[in-house]
Design a protein around this motif. Structure first.
Motif, PDB file in Angstrom:
ATOM      1  N   GLY A  84       0.794  -1.226   0.000  1.00  0.00           N
ATOM      2  CA  GLY A  84       0.000   0.000   0.000  1.00  0.00           C
ATOM      3  C   GLY A  84       0.825   1.274   0.000  1.00  0.00           C
ATOM      4  N   LYS A  85       2.116   1.176  -0.296  1.00  0.00           N
ATOM      5  CA  LYS A  85       3.015   2.335  -0.244  1.00  0.00           C
ATOM      6  C   LYS A  85       3.083   3.127  -1.549  1.00  0.00           C
ATOM      7  CE  LYS A  85       5.902   0.382   3.372  1.00  0.00           C
ATOM      8  NZ  LYS A  85       7.216  -0.101   3.745  1.00  0.00           N
ATOM      9  N   LEU A  86       2.475   2.625  -2.613  1.00  0.00           N
ATOM     10  CA  LEU A  86       2.505   3.334  -3.887  1.00  0.00           C
ATOM     11  C   LEU A  86       1.134   3.927  -4.198  1.00  0.00           C
ATOM     12  CD1 LEU A  86       4.589   1.126  -6.358  1.00  0.00           C
ATOM     13  CD2 LEU A  86       5.235   3.278  -5.326  1.00  0.00           C
ATOM     14  N   ASP A  87       1.125   5.187  -4.600  1.00  0.00           N
ATOM     15  CA  ASP A  87      -0.092   5.861  -5.021  1.00  0.00           C
ATOM     16  C   ASP A  87      -0.505   5.323  -6.392  1.00  0.00           C
ATOM     17  OD1 ASP A  87      -2.175   7.745  -4.911  1.00  0.00           O
ATOM     18  OD2 ASP A  87      -0.981   9.207  -6.038  1.00  0.00           O
ATOM     19  N   TYR A  88      -1.801   5.339  -6.671  1.00  0.00           N
ATOM     20  CA  TYR A  88      -2.274   4.830  -7.956  1.00  0.00           C
ATOM     21  C   TYR A  88      -3.467   5.635  -8.454  1.00  0.00           C
ATOM     22  CZ  TYR A  88      -5.861   2.547  -5.126  1.00  0.00           C
ATOM     23  OH  TYR A  88      -6.886   2.307  -4.255  1.00  0.00           O
ATOM     24  N   ASP A  89      -3.767   5.448  -9.725  1.00  0.00           N
ATOM     25  CA  ASP A  89      -4.984   5.976 -10.336  1.00  0.00           C
ATOM     26  C   ASP A  89      -5.767   4.801 -10.891  1.00  0.00           C
ATOM     27  OD1 ASP A  89      -4.972   9.045 -10.438  1.00  0.00           O
ATOM     28  OD2 ASP A  89      -2.932   8.558 -11.059  1.00  0.00           O
ATOM     29  N   VAL A  90      -7.088   4.924 -10.868  1.00  0.00           N
ATOM     30  CA  VAL A  90      -7.953   3.891 -11.439  1.00  0.00           C
ATOM     31  C   VAL A  90      -8.412   4.384 -12.807  1.00  0.00           C
ATOM     32  CG1 VAL A  90     -10.096   2.583 -11.176  1.00  0.00           C
ATOM     33  CG2 VAL A  90      -8.696   3.119  -9.169  1.00  0.00           C
ATOM     34  N   VAL A  91      -8.165   3.551 -13.830  1.00  0.00           N
ATOM     35  CA  VAL A  91      -8.416   3.958 -15.207  1.00  0.00           C
ATOM     36  C   VAL A  91      -9.108   2.854 -15.997  1.00  0.00           C
ATOM     37  CG1 VAL A  91      -6.409   5.498 -15.264  1.00  0.00           C
ATOM     38  CG2 VAL A  91      -6.159   3.130 -16.023  1.00  0.00           C
ATOM     39  N   LYS A  92      -9.583   3.235 -17.162  1.00  0.00           N
ATOM     40  CA  LYS A  92     -10.018   2.256 -18.158  1.00  0.00           C
ATOM     41  C   LYS A  92      -8.820   1.997 -19.058  1.00  0.00           C
ATOM     42  CE  LYS A  92     -13.346   1.130 -21.673  1.00  0.00           C
ATOM     43  NZ  LYS A  92     -14.579   1.460 -22.375  1.00  0.00           N
ATOM     44  N   VAL A  93      -8.636   0.744 -19.477  1.00  0.00           N
ATOM     45  CA  VAL A  93      -7.508   0.368 -20.337  1.00  0.00           C
ATOM     46  C   VAL A  93      -8.052  -0.237 -21.625  1.00  0.00           C
ATOM     47  CG1 VAL A  93      -5.474  -1.107 -20.566  1.00  0.00           C
ATOM     48  CG2 VAL A  93      -5.998  -0.069 -18.361  1.00  0.00           C
ATOM     49  N   THR A  94      -7.533   0.267 -22.743  1.00  0.00           N
ATOM     50  CA  THR A  94      -7.840  -0.308 -24.052  1.00  0.00           C
ATOM     51  C   THR A  94      -6.521  -0.497 -24.798  1.00  0.00           C
ATOM     52  OG1 THR A  94      -8.260   1.915 -24.927  1.00  0.00           O
ATOM     53  CG2 THR A  94     -10.187   0.637 -24.236  1.00  0.00           C
ATOM     54  N   MET A  95      -6.614  -1.037 -25.994  1.00  0.00           N
ATOM     55  CA  MET A  95      -5.428  -1.306 -26.805  1.00  0.00           C
ATOM     56  C   MET A  95      -5.449  -0.417 -28.049  1.00  0.00           C
ATOM     57  SD  MET A  95      -4.323  -3.842 -25.056  1.00  0.00           S
ATOM     58  CE  MET A  95      -5.200  -4.145 -23.548  1.00  0.00           C
ATOM     59  N   TYR A  96      -4.255  -0.127 -28.570  1.00  0.00           N
ATOM     60  CA  TYR A  96      -4.174   0.531 -29.871  1.00  0.00           C
ATOM     61  C   TYR A  96      -2.987  -0.009 -30.644  1.00  0.00           C
ATOM     62  CZ  TYR A  96      -0.430   3.979 -28.659  1.00  0.00           C
ATOM     63  OH  TYR A  96       0.743   4.610 -28.330  1.00  0.00           O
ATOM     64  N   THR A  97      -3.036   0.189 -31.962  1.00  0.00           N
ATOM     65  CA  THR A  97      -1.963  -0.276 -32.837  1.00  0.00           C
ATOM     66  C   THR A  97      -1.435   0.914 -33.630  1.00  0.00           C
ATOM     67  OG1 THR A  97      -3.388  -0.750 -34.736  1.00  0.00           O
ATOM     68  CG2 THR A  97      -3.141  -2.508 -33.091  1.00  0.00           C
ATOM     69  N   VAL A  98      -0.485   0.654 -34.510  1.00  0.00           N
ATOM     70  CA  VAL A  98       0.084   1.725 -35.334  1.00  0.00           C
ATOM     71  C   VAL A  98      -0.751   1.990 -36.584  1.00  0.00           C
ATOM     72  CG1 VAL A  98       2.433   1.449 -34.484  1.00  0.00           C
ATOM     73  CG2 VAL A  98       1.685   0.102 -36.442  1.00  0.00           C
ATOM     74  N   ASP A  99      -1.961   1.524 -36.608  1.00  0.00           N
ATOM     75  CA  ASP A  99      -2.876   1.776 -37.713  1.00  0.00           C
ATOM     76  C   ASP A  99      -3.254   3.264 -37.736  1.00  0.00           C
ATOM     77  OD1 ASP A  99      -5.097   2.038 -39.392  1.00  0.00           O
ATOM     78  OD2 ASP A  99      -5.960   0.129 -38.774  1.00  0.00           O
ATOM     79  N   PRO A 100      -3.098   3.946 -38.867  1.00  0.00           N
ATOM     80  CA  PRO A 100      -3.447   5.373 -38.946  1.00  0.00           C
ATOM     81  C   PRO A 100      -4.899   5.673 -38.566  1.00  0.00           C
ATOM     82  CG  PRO A 100      -2.212   4.718 -40.883  1.00  0.00           C
ATOM     83  CD  PRO A 100      -2.524   3.456 -40.119  1.00  0.00           C
TER      84      PRO A 100
END
Length: 144
Positions: A35-51
């Protein structure tokens, strides 16, 4: 030959002493669990090098990092939403926890479109498919 003998001797000594060599990720997990590290709660998605998922320079991140087009995942890069940018500057290392196989250490090198909040994108190879996770913790492990 001497180097090989030295490495083998070192491994034998460590094994005989009963001590384990901890990886950076194992050390971080201990800190996280304490419990010694601060954190943020986020949504995670993926991306690629597709333009279609980036701007018109898909192999260059917002930080100027040049991406290997054949193996983009090897860089362990994430893009952060702009509301997280102050805390997670370019070059900041973070630990992502709660995504299963995507858990681990990443470097912040890219920015997401301004419409996103409390969200990160993990850069993956195009053939890896797409995952989405909610309620994921990201821990800042170095500051820039």
């Amino acid at each position: 030959m001497k180097l090989i003998k030295f490495i083998l001797l070192t491994i034998i000594i460590v094994l005989l002493s009963g001590k384990r060599i901890e990886t950076e990720e194992q050390k971080l997990l201990k800190l996280i669990e304490s419990g010694k590290l601060d954190y943020d709660v986020v949504k995670v998605t993926m991306y690629t090098v597709d333009p279609k998922q980036t701007d018109d320079t898909p192999l260059i991140t917002a930080s100027g990092f040049i991406i290997d087009s054949l193996h983009p995942e090897k860089h362990r890069i994430i893009a952060v939403s702009r509301d997280l940018k102050r805390k997670y500057n370019f070059g900041t290392k973070v630990f992502v926890k709660g995504t299963g196989k995507w858990d681990g250490i990443y470097s912040v090198e890219d920015l997401m479109n301004k419409r996103w909040k409390k969200k990160i994108d993990i850069l993956v190879n195009p053939d890896f498919g797409y995952d989405s996770f909610a309620g994921i913790r990201i821990y800042k492990i170095n500051g820039k």
